[in-house]
Design a protein around this motif. Sequence first.
Motif, PDB file in Angstrom:
ATOM      1  N   GLY A 403       0.799  -1.209   0.056  1.00 30.75           N
ATOM      2  CA  GLY A 403       0.082   0.087   0.149  1.00 30.75           C
ATOM      3  C   GLY A 403       0.894   1.307   0.078  1.00 30.75           C
ATOM      4  N   GLU A 404       2.176   1.050   0.243  1.00 31.01           N
ATOM      5  CA  GLU A 404       2.962   2.310   0.171  1.00 31.01           C
ATOM      6  C   GLU A 404       3.124   3.189  -1.068  1.00 31.01           C
ATOM      7  N   TYR A 405       2.865   2.666  -2.022  1.00 32.83           N
ATOM      8  CA  TYR A 405       2.674   3.371  -3.421  1.00 32.83           C
ATOM      9  C   TYR A 405       1.855   4.353  -3.381  1.00 32.83           C
ATOM     10  N   TYR A 406       0.765   4.079  -3.300  1.00 36.72           N
ATOM     11  CA  TYR A 406      -0.572   5.220  -3.091  1.00 36.72           C
ATOM     12  C   TYR A 406      -0.474   5.823  -1.887  1.00 36.72           C
ATOM     13  N   ASN A 407      -0.137   5.226  -0.588  1.00 43.66           N
ATOM     14  CA  ASN A 407       0.011   5.889   0.713  1.00 43.66           C
ATOM     15  C   ASN A 407       1.055   7.202   0.472  1.00 43.66           C
ATOM     16  N   SER A 408       2.058   6.964  -0.201  1.00 45.12           N
ATOM     17  CA  SER A 408       3.169   8.035  -0.609  1.00 45.12           C
ATOM     18  C   SER A 408       2.350   9.188  -1.627  1.00 45.12           C
ATOM     19  N   ILE A 409       1.737   8.859  -2.404  1.00 45.45           N
ATOM     20  CA  ILE A 409       0.976   9.824  -3.120  1.00 45.45           C
ATOM     21  C   ILE A 409      -0.095  10.745  -2.188  1.00 45.45           C
ATOM     22  N   ALA A 410      -0.730   9.999  -1.518  1.00 49.02           N
ATOM     23  CA  ALA A 410      -1.781  10.653  -0.420  1.00 49.02           C
ATOM     24  C   ALA A 410      -0.996  11.563   0.477  1.00 49.02           C
ATOM     25  N   LEU A 411       0.227  11.238   0.853  1.00 48.78           N
ATOM     26  CA  LEU A 411       1.061  11.970   1.921  1.00 48.78           C
ATOM     27  C   LEU A 411       1.499  13.074   1.071  1.00 48.78           C
ATOM     28  N   GLU A 412       1.772  13.067  -0.017  1.00 47.21           N
ATOM     29  CA  GLU A 412       2.564  14.223  -0.756  1.00 47.21           C
ATOM     30  C   GLU A 412       1.190  15.139  -1.140  1.00 47.21           C
ATOM     31  N   MET A 413      -0.003  14.753  -1.697  1.00 46.02           N
ATOM     32  CA  MET A 413      -1.214  15.713  -1.587  1.00 46.02           C
ATOM     33  C   MET A 413      -1.507  16.270  -0.575  1.00 46.02           C
ATOM     34  N   GLU A 414      -1.595  15.501   0.702  1.00 46.40           N
ATOM     35  CA  GLU A 414      -1.797  16.200   1.917  1.00 46.40           C
ATOM     36  C   GLU A 414      -1.078  17.320   2.256  1.00 46.40           C
ATOM     37  N   THR A 415       0.435  17.184   2.162  1.00 36.07           N
ATOM     38  CA  THR A 415       1.475  17.996   2.282  1.00 36.07           C
ATOM     39  C   THR A 415       1.336  19.230   1.345  1.00 36.07           C
ATOM     40  N   LEU A 416       1.019  18.850   0.164  1.00 34.80           N
ATOM     41  CA  LEU A 416       0.947  20.039  -0.966  1.00 34.80           C
ATOM     42  C   LEU A 416      -0.461  20.956  -0.721  1.00 34.80           C
ATOM     43  N   ASN A 417      -1.453  20.479  -0.167  1.00 36.20           N
ATOM     44  CA  ASN A 417      -2.655  21.056   0.297  1.00 36.20           C
ATOM     45  C   ASN A 417      -2.401  22.020   1.353  1.00 36.20           C
ATOM     46  N   ARG A 418      -1.285  22.076   2.002  1.00 40.82           N
ATOM     47  CA  ARG A 418      -1.219  23.093   3.140  1.00 40.82           C
ATOM     48  C   ARG A 418      -0.722  24.423   2.522  1.00 40.82           C
ATOM     49  N   LYS A 421      -3.969  25.400  -1.512  1.00 38.39           N
ATOM     50  CA  LYS A 421      -5.277  24.812  -1.044  1.00 38.39           C
ATOM     51  C   LYS A 421      -6.243  24.871  -2.267  1.00 38.39           C
ATOM     52  N   ASP A 422      -6.183  25.606  -3.316  1.00 38.03           N
ATOM     53  CA  ASP A 422      -7.304  25.696  -4.310  1.00 38.03           C
ATOM     54  C   ASP A 422      -6.689  24.794  -5.403  1.00 38.03           C
ATOM     55  N   ALA A 423      -6.004  23.839  -5.441  1.00 36.97           N
ATOM     56  CA  ALA A 423      -5.506  22.791  -6.489  1.00 36.97           C
ATOM     57  C   ALA A 423      -6.201  21.569  -6.571  1.00 36.97           C
ATOM     58  N   GLY A 424      -7.175  21.109  -5.549  1.00 35.93           N
ATOM     59  CA  GLY A 424      -7.837  19.877  -5.506  1.00 35.93           C
ATOM     60  C   GLY A 424      -6.886  18.972  -4.716  1.00 35.93           C
ATOM     61  N   CYS A 425      -5.876  19.408  -4.200  1.00 38.87           N
ATOM     62  CA  CYS A 425      -4.837  18.212  -3.702  1.00 38.87           C
ATOM     63  C   CYS A 425      -5.589  17.407  -2.651  1.00 38.87           C
ATOM     64  N   ARG A 426      -6.613  18.271  -1.858  1.00 40.29           N
ATOM     65  CA  ARG A 426      -7.268  17.370  -0.877  1.00 40.29           C
ATOM     66  C   ARG A 426      -8.129  16.117  -1.461  1.00 40.29           C
ATOM     67  N   PHE A 427      -8.645  16.485  -2.679  1.00 39.84           N
ATOM     68  CA  PHE A 427      -9.498  15.326  -3.161  1.00 39.84           C
ATOM     69  C   PHE A 427      -8.720  14.392  -3.767  1.00 39.84           C
ATOM     70  N   SER A 469      -0.090  14.791 -11.201  1.00 38.19           N
ATOM     71  CA  SER A 469       1.017  15.444 -11.937  1.00 38.19           C
ATOM     72  C   SER A 469       0.376  17.087 -12.211  1.00 38.19           C
ATOM     73  N   LEU A 470      -0.828  17.164 -12.533  1.00 36.02           N
ATOM     74  CA  LEU A 470      -1.348  18.554 -12.647  1.00 36.02           C
ATOM     75  C   LEU A 470      -1.240  19.287 -11.460  1.00 36.02           C
ATOM     76  N   ALA A 471      -1.237  18.848 -10.386  1.00 35.71           N
ATOM     77  CA  ALA A 471      -1.259  19.378  -9.133  1.00 35.71           C
ATOM     78  C   ALA A 471       0.105  19.841  -8.720  1.00 35.71           C
ATOM     79  N   ARG A 472       1.125  18.988  -9.002  1.00 32.00           N
ATOM     80  CA  ARG A 472       2.389  19.199  -9.011  1.00 32.00           C
ATOM     81  C   ARG A 472       2.801  20.508  -9.812  1.00 32.00           C
ATOM     82  N   LYS A 473       2.528  20.461 -11.086  1.00 32.53           N
ATOM     83  CA  LYS A 473       2.793  21.304 -12.060  1.00 32.53           C
ATOM     84  C   LYS A 473       2.171  22.894 -11.350  1.00 32.53           C
TER      85      LYS A 473
END
Length: 555
Positions: A403-418, A421-427, A469-473
Motif C-alpha cells: 500500500g505504500e505506493y498510493y500512501n506516498s501519493i496521498a501523503l504528498e497531496m496532503e502536504t501540498l494542500n497546506r 489549497k485551491d488545486a484540489g490536492c485534498r481530493f 501531475s497537474l497539481a505538482r505542476k
Amino acid sequence: MAGSGVETGTALKGLDAESRQMVIDTVRQLRERLLTKEIISEFDKKEIFPEETIRKMLGPEIGLQLLFIPEAYGGMGGGALDCCAVTREMSRICLGIATAFFAIQLGSDPLVVGGTEEQKSKWLGAIAEGKALVAYAVTEPNAGSNVAALTTKADSVRNEAGEITGYQINGTKQFISTGAYADFITLLAKTPEGPTFFVVEKEAKGFDHGKDEEKHGIRASSTSPLSFTDVFVPAQNLIGGIPGKGLAQSNKVFGYTRLMVGAMALGASDAAMEIVISYAKERIQFGSPLSEKQGYTHKLIVPNMVRLEAATAYIEEIAKRLDAGEQDLQIEGSIAKLFATESANKTADDAMQALGGYGYINEFEVEKIKRDVKITCIYEGTSEIQQNIISTFRWKKTRKTKGEYYNSIALEMETLNRTLKDAGCRFYQLAANALNEIITLAHENRLTRKQYIMFALADMITHLEIGVSLARKASKLTEAQSAEAEKITLMSKIFSNEASQLMMQNVPKILMGSGVFDEKKISDFIKAISYYQLLGSFHHLIGDMDRVADIIFER
C-alpha cells in the motif's frame, strides 16, 4: 515509492529549451511551404502518401529526423521531452504526416536500444543522412499487442562448418505504417531463442507488400500488409547480434513510444481547440458571441482544455523522468497514452459539435481531425490493452509495496494542500487512499479476475495519477510566480472533481456490481474511504469554470 517528478537541477538528456524551440519553429514553417492547408486537404481527399514530401523533411535543408538520432551517429540527440514537443507540433498540422514521421522513429528504436555499434553506425547513420525511410514491423493479423502470439518465423541458415550465416524468414505482418515505402524495416520474428528483431532491406528477395489499406483517417500515411516468403537475412542484420532479445528490446521503448502517441493525440486536439476557440469568439448567436455562453463553454470547451492540460503535465513529467535516466516506465507510458488519446478523441468530437454544421464540413478541418485522432486510441496498443496493463501492474505494485505506493501519493497531496489549497490536492489525497482500499478489496475477493472490474480500476488509477501531475505542476508554477499559475491551479481543482466523480461512480460499480458484498460490507467500506467527502470537489466548480473560460477566451 511513487515517482514524483524530477528534482530541479537534475541533468536531462536532450536539447536546451532554445534549440528545442528552433526545431518546433522549423515544423511550423512547414505549414507555409510543404504542408499548407490546401496540400494537406488534397492528401486526405485523394489518400496520397506524400513520399517526396516526407523525404524532403529528412533531407539536408530540414533534417527533422536528426532530432531522435543520437549525436554519436550524426543526430542531435534529442530526448523524450524534445521528441514529444516536436511530434505534437507536427500533429497540429496533420496527424497522417506525423504518423509517417513517427514510423521512422519507431523503426529506428530497436537499433537505438539494442543494436551493435556497427549496426547503429550503418543504419542510424543512413537515417541521419536522410537516405532511408524506415518501418517497424511487429503487428500480425492475429498478433497485435500480444507479441507472444507471433507466427512470423526466422529459421537459421548454416554453412558447411555449422556456423549461422543468416536467417530465412516466413510470415505476414499487418497494418505497417510506411511499410510499402521503407528502404528497410525492423522486423520482429520468432527464433528458437525467442522473439528477435532483424533489419530487412526492401530489395530482399521474397519480401513484398500488399495494397495500401483504405482508411477512415490518417490518409496521408501509408498502411499496408507485408509478406515474407523464404526471405534471407544475413546474420549481421540480427539486431544486437544475439537472438531472443526482441521482447526485452520492445519493452524498453514502450514507455517512450506510447508517450509519443499521447503527444501526437494532443497535437491534433490542440488544432481542433484552436479552430473552435477562434470561431466561438466571432460567432454571434442571440446577440452575443458563443464564447460568452456558459452552456457552450462549460460543456464543449473548458472540460476539454482541462484534460489537455492535465495530459500535458503528465507527459512532460514522464518525459523528464525518461530524460533523467529512469528505466521501466512502461506503465506510465500506458497511462499517458490511455488518457491523452481518449481525451483527444473526446475533444475532437466536441469540437465538431461546437462548430455546428460547419464542424461536419471538410473546409473547417475539424471533421478530418476527428477521423484522424481515433487511430491514436488503437495503434501502439488499444485503450483496452492499456487498461489491462495499468490495472494489472498497479495492482501488483500496490500489493508488493503493501500500500505504500498510493500512501506516498496521498501523503504528498496532503502536504501540498497546506500551501496550495485551491488545486484540489485534498481530493487527490482522498482518491489515493480510496484507491488503495479498493485495490486491496478487489485482491482479497479475487475480483482481479474480472476484466471489467480491472478496467474500472485502471480508469481510477489513470485519473488519479494524471491529476497528481497537474497539481505538482500548479505548485511549481506558483512557486515560480508564473503567469500560468492561476490557470493551471484552477484546472487542477476542476480536474480533481472529474477524478472524484469517477471514483464515486466506479467504487459502487465494483462493490454492488460484483454481487459479492452484502449491504453492511458495502456501507462500512463507503464510510471507511470517506466516500462522501469527495462530494466537496463540487464546491465552487462552476465559478472556477467561469474563470478558466475567461482566461481561455481572453474575456
